[in-house]
Design a protein around this motif. Structure first.
Motif, PDB file in Angstrom:
ATOM      1  N   ALA B 146      -7.772   7.378  -5.916  1.00 29.57           N
ATOM      2  CA  ALA B 146      -7.448   6.193  -7.117  1.00 29.57           C
ATOM      3  C   ALA B 146      -7.766   6.701  -8.481  1.00 29.57           C
ATOM      4  N   ASP B 149      -3.957   7.588  -9.086  1.00 29.06           N
ATOM      5  CA  ASP B 149      -3.366   6.296  -9.307  1.00 29.06           C
ATOM      6  C   ASP B 149      -3.685   5.571 -10.719  1.00 29.06           C
ATOM      7  N   ALA B 150      -4.524   5.724 -11.176  1.00 35.26           N
ATOM      8  CA  ALA B 150      -5.143   5.303 -12.500  1.00 35.26           C
ATOM      9  C   ALA B 150      -4.444   5.982 -13.724  1.00 35.26           C
ATOM     10  N   ILE B 167      -2.300  -4.893  -4.237  1.00 34.64           N
ATOM     11  CA  ILE B 167      -2.563  -3.751  -3.143  1.00 34.64           C
ATOM     12  C   ILE B 167      -2.046  -4.457  -1.877  1.00 34.64           C
ATOM     13  N   SER B 179     -11.299   2.224  -2.868  1.00 35.14           N
ATOM     14  CA  SER B 179     -11.655   3.154  -4.085  1.00 35.14           C
ATOM     15  C   SER B 179     -10.538   2.616  -5.096  1.00 35.14           C
ATOM     16  N   ASN B 180      -9.602   2.128  -4.960  1.00 29.72           N
ATOM     17  CA  ASN B 180      -8.648   1.704  -6.054  1.00 29.72           C
ATOM     18  C   ASN B 180      -9.084   0.202  -6.505  1.00 29.72           C
ATOM     19  N   LEU B 184     -10.028  -0.214 -10.360  1.00 29.22           N
ATOM     20  CA  LEU B 184      -9.321  -1.171 -11.097  1.00 29.22           C
ATOM     21  C   LEU B 184     -10.460  -2.058 -11.658  1.00 29.22           C
ATOM     22  N   MET B 226       1.170  -1.708  -5.353  1.00 29.07           N
ATOM     23  CA  MET B 226       0.777  -0.641  -4.529  1.00 29.07           C
ATOM     24  C   MET B 226       0.684  -0.683  -3.193  1.00 29.07           C
ATOM     25  N   GLN B 294       2.766  10.274  -8.748  1.00 30.84           N
ATOM     26  CA  GLN B 294       1.444  10.231  -8.145  1.00 30.84           C
ATOM     27  C   GLN B 294       1.050  11.773  -7.801  1.00 30.84           C
TER      28      GLN B 294
END
Lengths: 433, 326
Positions: B146, B149-150, B167, B179-180, B184, B226, B294
């Motif tokens: 996560a 990705d951020a 997502i 987690s994402n 987010l 995503m 990523q």
């Protein structure tokens, strides 16, 4: 014959509705006399006198759902250690479940449990036998012969009979002998690989959930089968609002059905799982707060007949695992009374009605002689102080296992004396007398 | 308390995104940016973790995450060893606790763990004296994914706040999704979950996401798409009828992507099932897909996490009751 007079007691007998100050006389292993005026003229010579100092004297508790490791897992709990735990919890009669190794599905094994219990246990122990051979849910066990050998009821323990045709025939056949079929109501395919209640907590923890509908669907199915067959049916432990509602409707239709709730289903909710606390992994799983409240309401309005401990001892190795791999179960014999008394102390249920769910109701369902205060009944008694405050302490347990989520919980109410067959088998070590 | 670092990152372990604040996350991302720069230089090596031991303990096969952690540790100067536990060993109950006790006796400074069961990494951390990093536990969390990705999003679009992120895919079984979603939300992005109902947890709406079952509708005007990986065994009729049907309705292709903002970015935690959840050409489209980026960000984020956690660890050896150095 030895005689003991228990004086200055608050006699509570849920079976007759008695709740009065008075005295009780035991002779040998039986209750001889009792009542408010007994010994008004003094206690006769030669009778041992026990001053209860105003404490409650009621029938010893009967626990309908106790798992013991014997035979097969004696390192977790034996009949002897479970009986010591029962005595400390005010429980004078435990009904052991058949999911042992081997499974109690044959007459010889029922005899084995009875013999072990007679030789090694300090409380009464009655076995339930399996509904189906090997608990596999396929072929009926010898229900009639097992009953003749004194199996008090039938259950596949922690498994449901998934096949409706099998369950139909079991209920139908059992009705001829008036046997009680005690079913764990969980639709196994819907429960799937779930390890806790489905919902927000399970989602946050990334754990597969068991939806409440798994219980509701099974209870609703079973009620239809009872309607079809006339078999006597007992839901082993209800935990959801919908299933309790379904059972209430079944009772209203006059079906021969009853139900129990496990202590953990009203003493805890799913939030006790917290961060993967395996001591809070139970069967049925800890549910939402709304379901917990429905269990309390079901106990209060009588839909739920019985409170059981679901005592399920596990060793450290079975619990100190990732949540999905850990064993289910919590021990409960030594904490059932004070946790049930929380319902009395917070005003949900009256004391006599509460005790009925652990004395007279299970005795009636199982056809036991105990569970009541009446002349000629076994002198299986509990004397306790309903208000005494203490903290649950796992180090003080007599059970071989320590898997309790209640450690350090402040509670009120504690056994002072536990008596079986007129003999004191437990005296509170903290009472100082 | 003396063990709080001057930089304010107060944790000994990184077990999940849950519990982190926006400023904790920003601190990790800011430091990660520095490591991205460092990693693009010829000399990538630092001695920050010199003398320290990092153990990568993987109870599940993984190539990219393990390699990424290994590279991160080595570039910071740590001694890194990899341990892969076999599937059969996991099933023996006591192995996890025993393994923890054994490894703990070797005095590692950081333990990176992946495990197929939710909560297993947290359980292990209770038995370890060193820092523990969760590299993925069951369907629970995968915090460094996560974070990377951020970082990828922030470097492309400059910020996370106010973005709309969709997502898509197997959210039910995905630790990456959990987690994402948490990260987010903490950072003020809007999160959408797009999947067939069979691949969504029941209480999804309570996680602060908007749920869609229609890909075109869910992708409308999003900034980020995503994609999640769908395991093959879940496509044989158990959760969705077939691969073909899944791709038709939930696979990302040009037509569905056209609903998103014109400059919307495509992300995937890897490894990809080309033609199942994502069109092969889209995955390779350098204008839209940041999938390779990523991977690069992954190394930098893991270096930042190792760096921050190492600041929590005392440089003093543990001292016994009589003052003896243990």
């Amino acid at each position: 014959m030895s005689a003991t007079a228990y004086i200055n007691a608050r006699l509570i007998d849920p079976a007759s509705g008695l709740d009065a100050s008075g005295a009780l006389l035991t002779e040998g292993g039986l209750i001889a006399q009792l009542g408010p005026e007994l010994f008004d003229g003094g206690v006769p010579d030669g009778v041992t006198v026990v001053d209860c100092a105003g404490r409650v004297l009621c029938p010893g508790l009967i626990d309908m759902r106790v798992f013991v490791g014997e035979p097969g897992a004696e390192h977790k709990e034996t009949l002897a250690s479970a009986s010591q735990a029962a005595a400390a919890g005010g429980v004078t009669c435990i009904i052991v479940q058949p999911n042992t190794d081997p499974v109690i599905d044959e007459v010889a094994l029922v005899e084995y449990i009875k013999r072990q219990a007679r030789d090694k246990a300090v409380v009464r122990i009655h076995p339930m036998a399996a509904i189906t051979k090997g608990l596999r849910g396929e072929k009926m066990a010898e229900l009639g012969l097992l009953a003749q050998a004194d199996a008090v009821a039938f259950t596949d323990a922690d498994r449901a009979v998934a096949n409706a045709q099998v369950m139909r025939r079991v209920l139908s056949y059992a009705s001829a002998f008036n046997l009680l079929i005690c079913h764990y109501p969980e639709e196994p395919a819907l429960a799937g690989d779930g390890v806790m209640n489905a919902g927000e907590v399970a989602m946050r923890l990334g754990l597969p959930g068991i939806p409440t509908q798994a219980e509701t669907i099974m209870v609703e199915r079973d009620l239809r089968l009872v309607e079809m067959t006339g078999g006597r049916y007992h839901a082993a432990c209800l935990s959801t609002a919908q299933a309790i509602e379904a059972l209430a409707l079944g009772k209203a239709r006059g079906l021969p059905v009853s139900a129990a709730a496990a202590v953990h289903s009203f003493a805890l909710n799913e939030s006790a799982v917290g961060e993967y606390r395996t001591f809070a992994k139970t069967a049925p799983p800890l549910r939402s707060e709304a379901d917990r409240q429905a269990v309390v309401a079901g106990l209060a309005d009588g839909t739920i007949d019985v409170i059981c401990s679901c005592h399920d001892p596990q060793d450290v190795e079975s619990k100190r695992l990732p949540f999905e791999l850990a064993a289910t179960g919590i021990i409960g014999l030594e904490t059932m009374l004070p946790l049930a008394l929380e319902l009395y102390h917070n005003g949900a249920i009256g004391l006599s009605d509460l005790l009925a769910k652990m004395t007279s109701r299970p005795a009636q369902l199982l056809g036991l002689r105990g569970g009541k205060l009446s002349p000629g009944a076994p002198a299986d008694l509990l004397i306790f102080d309903p208000d005494k405050p203490w903290r649950i302490d796992e180090d003080g347990f007599r059970s071989k296992a320590k898997n309790t989520p209640y450690h350090d919980r402040p509670v009120q109410g504690r056994p002072w004396r536990t008596i079986v067959d007129g003999k004191v088998i437990y005296a509170d070590p903290e009472s100082g007398d | 308390m003396s063990d709080i670092s001057p930089h304010g990152f107060p944790f000994r372990h990184l077990l999940g995104i849950e519990g982190l604040s926006a400023s904790d996350i920003t601190e990790i991302l800011d430091l990660s940016d520095q490591y991205v720069t460092q990693n693009r230089q010829v000399d990538k090596k630092r001695s920050l973790l010199g003398g320290r031991t990092q153990i990568n303990l993987f109870f599940e096969t993984s190539t990219r995450t393990r390699t990424s952690f290994e590279l991160a540790g080595k570039r910071l100067g740590a001694d890194v060893i990899n341990m892969t536990a076999t599937a059969s060993a996991i099933k023996k109950g006591e192995t996890l606790i025993d393994t923890a006790a054994t490894l703990n006796a070797m005095h590692p400074d950081v333990l990176v763990v992946r495990h197929p069961h939710s909560g297993a990494v947290a359980l292990l951390s209770q038995k370890m004296d060193c820092s523990v990093i969760n590299a993925g536990d069951g369907s629970h969390e995968h915090p460094t994914q996560a974070l990377l990705d951020a970082l990828t999003i922030r470097r492309r679009l400059g910020h996370l706040h106010g973005l709309t992120v969709a997502i898509c895919g197997d959210i039910l079984h995905s630790r990456v999704a959990r987690s994402n979603i948490m990260l987010l939300n903490i950072m003020g992005a809007h999160v959408r979950a797009i999947a067939p109902p069979t691949l969504l947890p029941g209480a999804m709406d309570r996680m602060g996401v908007e749920v869609f079952h229609d890909m075109a509708e869910g992708l409308r005007d999003v900034d980020i798409v995503m994609m999640l990986r769908l395991q093959n065994e879940r496509m044989n009729g158990a959760y969705v009828p077939s691969t073909r049907e899944y791709y038709h309705f939930f696979g990302l292709d040009q037509a569905k992507l056209a609903m998103a903002k014109p400059e919307a970015l495509i992300m995937h935690p890897g490894p990809m099932n080309r033609g199942v959840e994502i069109d092969s050409e889209l995955a390779d489209d350098i204008n839209r897909s940041v999938i390779r980026e990523q991977v690069e960000m992954g190394v930098a984020v893991r270096m930042a996490v190792l760096d921050l956690l190492s600041r929590q660890a005392s440089n003093q050896p543990p001292v016994g009751p009589e003052g003896a150095v243990l």
